[in-house]
Motif scaffolding. Sequence first.
Motif, PDB file in Angstrom:
ATOM      1  N   CYS A   1       0.843  -1.202   0.000  1.00 47.73           N
ATOM      2  CA  CYS A   1       0.000   0.000   0.000  1.00 47.73           C
ATOM      3  C   CYS A   1       0.877   1.251   0.000  1.00 47.73           C
ATOM      4  O   CYS A   1       1.942   1.279   0.622  1.00 47.73           O
ATOM      5  CB  CYS A   1      -0.927   0.003   1.207  1.00 47.73           C
ATOM      6  N   THR A   2       0.410   2.278  -0.680  1.00 50.65           N
ATOM      7  CA  THR A   2       1.185   3.508  -0.825  1.00 50.65           C
ATOM      8  C   THR A   2       0.497   4.724  -0.227  1.00 50.65           C
ATOM      9  O   THR A   2       1.037   5.827  -0.282  1.00 50.65           O
ATOM     10  CB  THR A   2       1.462   3.780  -2.309  1.00 50.65           C
ATOM     11  N   ALA A   3      -0.715   4.528   0.306  1.00 53.21           N
ATOM     12  CA  ALA A   3      -1.462   5.645   0.893  1.00 53.21           C
ATOM     13  C   ALA A   3      -2.321   5.112   2.032  1.00 53.21           C
ATOM     14  O   ALA A   3      -2.702   3.936   2.049  1.00 53.21           O
ATOM     15  CB  ALA A   3      -2.330   6.326  -0.162  1.00 53.21           C
ATOM     16  N   LEU A   4      -2.616   5.992   2.970  1.00 53.11           N
ATOM     17  CA  LEU A   4      -3.409   5.633   4.142  1.00 53.11           C
ATOM     18  C   LEU A   4      -4.587   6.582   4.282  1.00 53.11           C
ATOM     19  O   LEU A   4      -4.419   7.799   4.299  1.00 53.11           O
ATOM     20  CB  LEU A   4      -2.546   5.700   5.408  1.00 53.11           C
ATOM     21  N   TYR A   5      -5.779   6.011   4.364  1.00 56.68           N
ATOM     22  CA  TYR A   5      -6.968   6.777   4.745  1.00 56.68           C
ATOM     23  C   TYR A   5      -7.263   6.419   6.199  1.00 56.68           C
ATOM     24  O   TYR A   5      -7.543   5.276   6.518  1.00 56.68           O
ATOM     25  CB  TYR A   5      -8.141   6.442   3.821  1.00 56.68           C
ATOM     26  N   ILE A   6      -7.156   7.402   7.088  1.00 58.35           N
ATOM     27  CA  ILE A   6      -7.348   7.177   8.513  1.00 58.35           C
ATOM     28  C   ILE A   6      -8.342   8.189   9.070  1.00 58.35           C
ATOM     29  O   ILE A   6      -8.254   9.385   8.819  1.00 58.35           O
ATOM     30  CB  ILE A   6      -5.996   7.246   9.277  1.00 58.35           C
ATOM     31  N   GLY A   7      -9.297   7.702   9.825  1.00 58.58           N
ATOM     32  CA  GLY A   7     -10.267   8.606  10.419  1.00 58.58           C
ATOM     33  C   GLY A   7     -11.523   7.856  10.845  1.00 58.58           C
ATOM     34  O   GLY A   7     -11.680   6.671  10.546  1.00 58.58           O
TER      35      GLY A   7
ATOM     36  N   HIS B   1     -18.353   7.731  18.430  1.00 56.93           N
ATOM     37  CA  HIS B   1     -17.779   6.996  17.309  1.00 56.93           C
ATOM     38  C   HIS B   1     -16.887   7.837  16.406  1.00 56.93           C
ATOM     39  O   HIS B   1     -16.235   7.310  15.498  1.00 56.93           O
ATOM     40  CB  HIS B   1     -18.866   6.319  16.477  1.00 56.93           C
ATOM     41  N   GLY B   2     -16.848   9.149  16.634  1.00 57.46           N
ATOM     42  CA  GLY B   2     -15.933   9.995  15.879  1.00 57.46           C
ATOM     43  C   GLY B   2     -16.583  10.891  14.861  1.00 57.46           C
ATOM     44  O   GLY B   2     -15.959  11.851  14.390  1.00 57.46           O
ATOM     45  N   TYR B   3     -17.839  10.608  14.513  1.00 57.60           N
ATOM     46  CA  TYR B   3     -18.510  11.389  13.478  1.00 57.60           C
ATOM     47  C   TYR B   3     -19.434  12.458  14.061  1.00 57.60           C
ATOM     48  O   TYR B   3     -20.215  13.071  13.337  1.00 57.60           O
ATOM     49  CB  TYR B   3     -19.279  10.458  12.534  1.00 57.60           C
TER      50      TYR B   3
ATOM     51  N   ASN C   1     -20.397  17.642   7.111  1.00 58.83           N
ATOM     52  CA  ASN C   1     -21.836  17.780   6.905  1.00 58.83           C
ATOM     53  C   ASN C   1     -22.555  18.121   8.207  1.00 58.83           C
ATOM     54  O   ASN C   1     -23.596  18.766   8.198  1.00 58.83           O
ATOM     55  CB  ASN C   1     -22.406  16.469   6.350  1.00 58.83           C
ATOM     56  N   HIS C   2     -21.996  17.691   9.319  1.00 57.04           N
ATOM     57  CA  HIS C   2     -22.636  17.891  10.610  1.00 57.04           C
ATOM     58  C   HIS C   2     -21.579  17.955  11.710  1.00 57.04           C
ATOM     59  O   HIS C   2     -20.425  17.583  11.497  1.00 57.04           O
ATOM     60  CB  HIS C   2     -23.617  16.750  10.911  1.00 57.04           C
TER      61      HIS C   2
ATOM     62  N   ASN D   1     -30.914  17.273  11.220  1.00 58.31           N
ATOM     63  CA  ASN D   1     -29.815  16.400  11.585  1.00 58.31           C
ATOM     64  C   ASN D   1     -29.436  15.511  10.403  1.00 58.31           C
ATOM     65  O   ASN D   1     -29.988  15.651   9.311  1.00 58.31           O
ATOM     66  CB  ASN D   1     -30.192  15.549  12.809  1.00 58.31           C
ATOM     67  N   TRP D   2     -28.517  14.608  10.623  1.00 56.47           N
ATOM     68  CA  TRP D   2     -28.160  13.630   9.593  1.00 56.47           C
ATOM     69  C   TRP D   2     -28.711  12.272   9.983  1.00 56.47           C
ATOM     70  O   TRP D   2     -28.521  11.806  11.120  1.00 56.47           O
ATOM     71  CB  TRP D   2     -26.641  13.512   9.434  1.00 56.47           C
TER      72      TRP D   2
END
Length: 601
Positions: free
Chosen positions: A48-54, A62-64, A103-104, A147-148
Amino acid sequence: MSWYNEAIFYHIYPLGLCGAPKQNEYTTPVHRLNTLLPWINHIKEIGCTALYIGPLFESVGHGYETTDYKKLDSRLGTNEDLTAFVKACHEKGIKVIFDGVFNHTGRDFFAFKDIQKNREHSQYLNWYCNVNFWGNNEYNDGFSYDNWGGYNLLVKLNQRNPEVQNYICDVIRYWVSEFDVDGIRLDAADVLDFDFMRALRRTAEEVKPDFWLMGEVIHGDYSRWVNGETLHSVTNYALHKALYSGHNDHNYFEIAHTVKYLQNMGNLDLYNFVDNHDVERIYTKLSNKAHFNPVHVLLYTLPGVPSIYYGSEFGIEGRKERSSDDSLRPALVLADYADAKETNPCTALVAALGKIRQNTPALSYGSYAELQLTNRQFAFARDLDGVRVVVTVNNDDNDAWMNLPAGNASEYVGTLTGQKVSVEGERINVCVHANSGEIWVPAGDMPEYTPVKVEVKEKAVKESVKEETPAAEETAVAEETTVAEETTVAEETTVAEKTSATKTEEKETASESTDVNTISTATKETAATEEKVTEASEKSTAKEPVKVDPNKAPEDMTVEELQAAILAKMANNGPVTDQMKKTVDDNIWHDSLVNWLKSFR
C-alpha cells in the motif's frame, strides 16, 4: 498524473484499531495513536502507498459527532502525536488522508453550545439548518434542528452560510499546516451542498499540489461529484456490491455490466473497496471463502483506486450485529499477525497484488476492454502505450481454459503463479485455476515476479461447500434484496439522465455481452437468480401513487414525495425500469433525495 492515480490505499478506523473507549470523557489524552506506528511498516510491506485514517478529531463517541476539528481525539493522544504519525508515514513514502466530517457536528461543538446558551441571540444561529425555537427534541433543548440520518446527535451544518464555508476551509488549511495531510475523505458527500464542495476544491488547490478530495457517495451518477469543480473521486459502492454478489451468485455478468455502467459516466478514478468500517467484511460476505482470491484480483485490476480495510488482508470476519458496527471496527494487535505474509494465504495474496500493481502501470492508467465473459469466467485487458495486460478470473470449482487476444509480445507470464504461455496467432491459451485469478503481462516488457502460492485454508474450503446448495443461494438473494445500505447500485437510476436506452436491469446484462453464444447457454441457476431479483423489485415498487405538489420545495417534501418526484423526472427522460424504481425506493435518506431531485434541474 498525480500520486492518487497510482495509489493503493490502506484504510484504518483508529478508534477501533486502537481499542479506544466508546465514550469520550474529555480527560487527559491517552497516546493510543502511537501504538499504530508499527502498522506503517506493515502497510508498506503489503504494497500500500497511501493511508486513509479517520475519524481522528475530538468527538463524543464513534468519531462522526465532532466536538473540535482542530484537536486530536483525546482518546487517541495529542496533536503532536498526529503530526509525528503523518511524518512517519511520509518517511516511508505513504501519503495520508483524513476523514473530513463537514456535513454535521456533534452537540458539544462550540457553535451549537452557544445556541443552547444564547438561543435566539446566538451569533451562530445560522450555522445550522432550520433551528426552530417552536420545537423541541429528546434532549429537551427547547428547540429543534435538522440532523443527519434522523440522529439529533449529528447536527446538520448550514453549508450555504459563508461563515461556515470559511470556517471549514480554514480547518483544511490548519490540517495541512499542522499535520501535513495529503487529502481528505469527505463524510456523507452525497448530501453535501455542491457550492460548498466547490469551495473545498478551491481550497484544496490552494493548500497543496495534488491535494486529494474523495467523497463518500453511495447512489447516483458519480460524475455529478467527480469533475474539475468539486471532487477528485468518490467511493465506488456500485462495484463493491457487484464484486461480492457477482461471486456469490456465480454471475460475472453483473460485474462486467457494472464496469460498463461506470465507464459510461466518463473517465473517473473511483475509490474501489470490498469492505470498510460501515459494511460487513468481505470474508464474511462471501458464501465461498475461496472467492477471496478472484475478488481481490478484480479489486486490484479493474479501473479505479484499490483500498484494503485494516484486518481484511488477514481474512478476518466482521458481521453487523443488532445494528452495531462494533465487530466491523475491532482492536487488533499487529504482533498476532507477524508472519502473516508467509503463513496466511489472504495476506500473501494482498501483498503480491500490491507488488504487481505498483510495477504494472497499465493497471493504473490503461484502458479497459472486455475479452471474454460467461457466468463463471471473465477476462479483460488493460492497454497502455502498446502494452496489453490480460486479467482472468474463474469462480468455478474446476479449472477453466480461456483463449484470449494478446498484445505484441511473444510470451506472457502469470504474475501470481509464474506460469508462462506463448503467443500463437496473436492469442494466448491460458488455464485459470478453480476459484482463482491471474494477471498476465508480457514477459519481455514488464518485470517478472516470484510466484506466490495462495491457497484457501482447509476450514474455509469445508465451509464453502454450503455455497453449492440451492438454499444457500436463495438466502444470498434474499439478503441482497432486503439490505437497504447494500442495494443494487450497479444499475443506478441516473443512467436515464444520459440515455433513454433501458439497459439497467440485471436480467438484461447478458444481452449486452458481445458473446451471443455464451448468452444463449446461460445456466439455469442464473435465470433463477434473476427471477428472484425481478420478483423482489416488483414487490418493492408496488406502492400507492403519491401526489406531488409542483410548487413545493424539495426540502419541504416527504421522503415518499421526493421518491415520486424523482421517478416522474426519470419518466421524462425515458422508460423507467423496475430496477430503477427499486433503487429509488431503497434510498430513504431525505437529504440525499433532495440533492438527487435537484440534479434534474
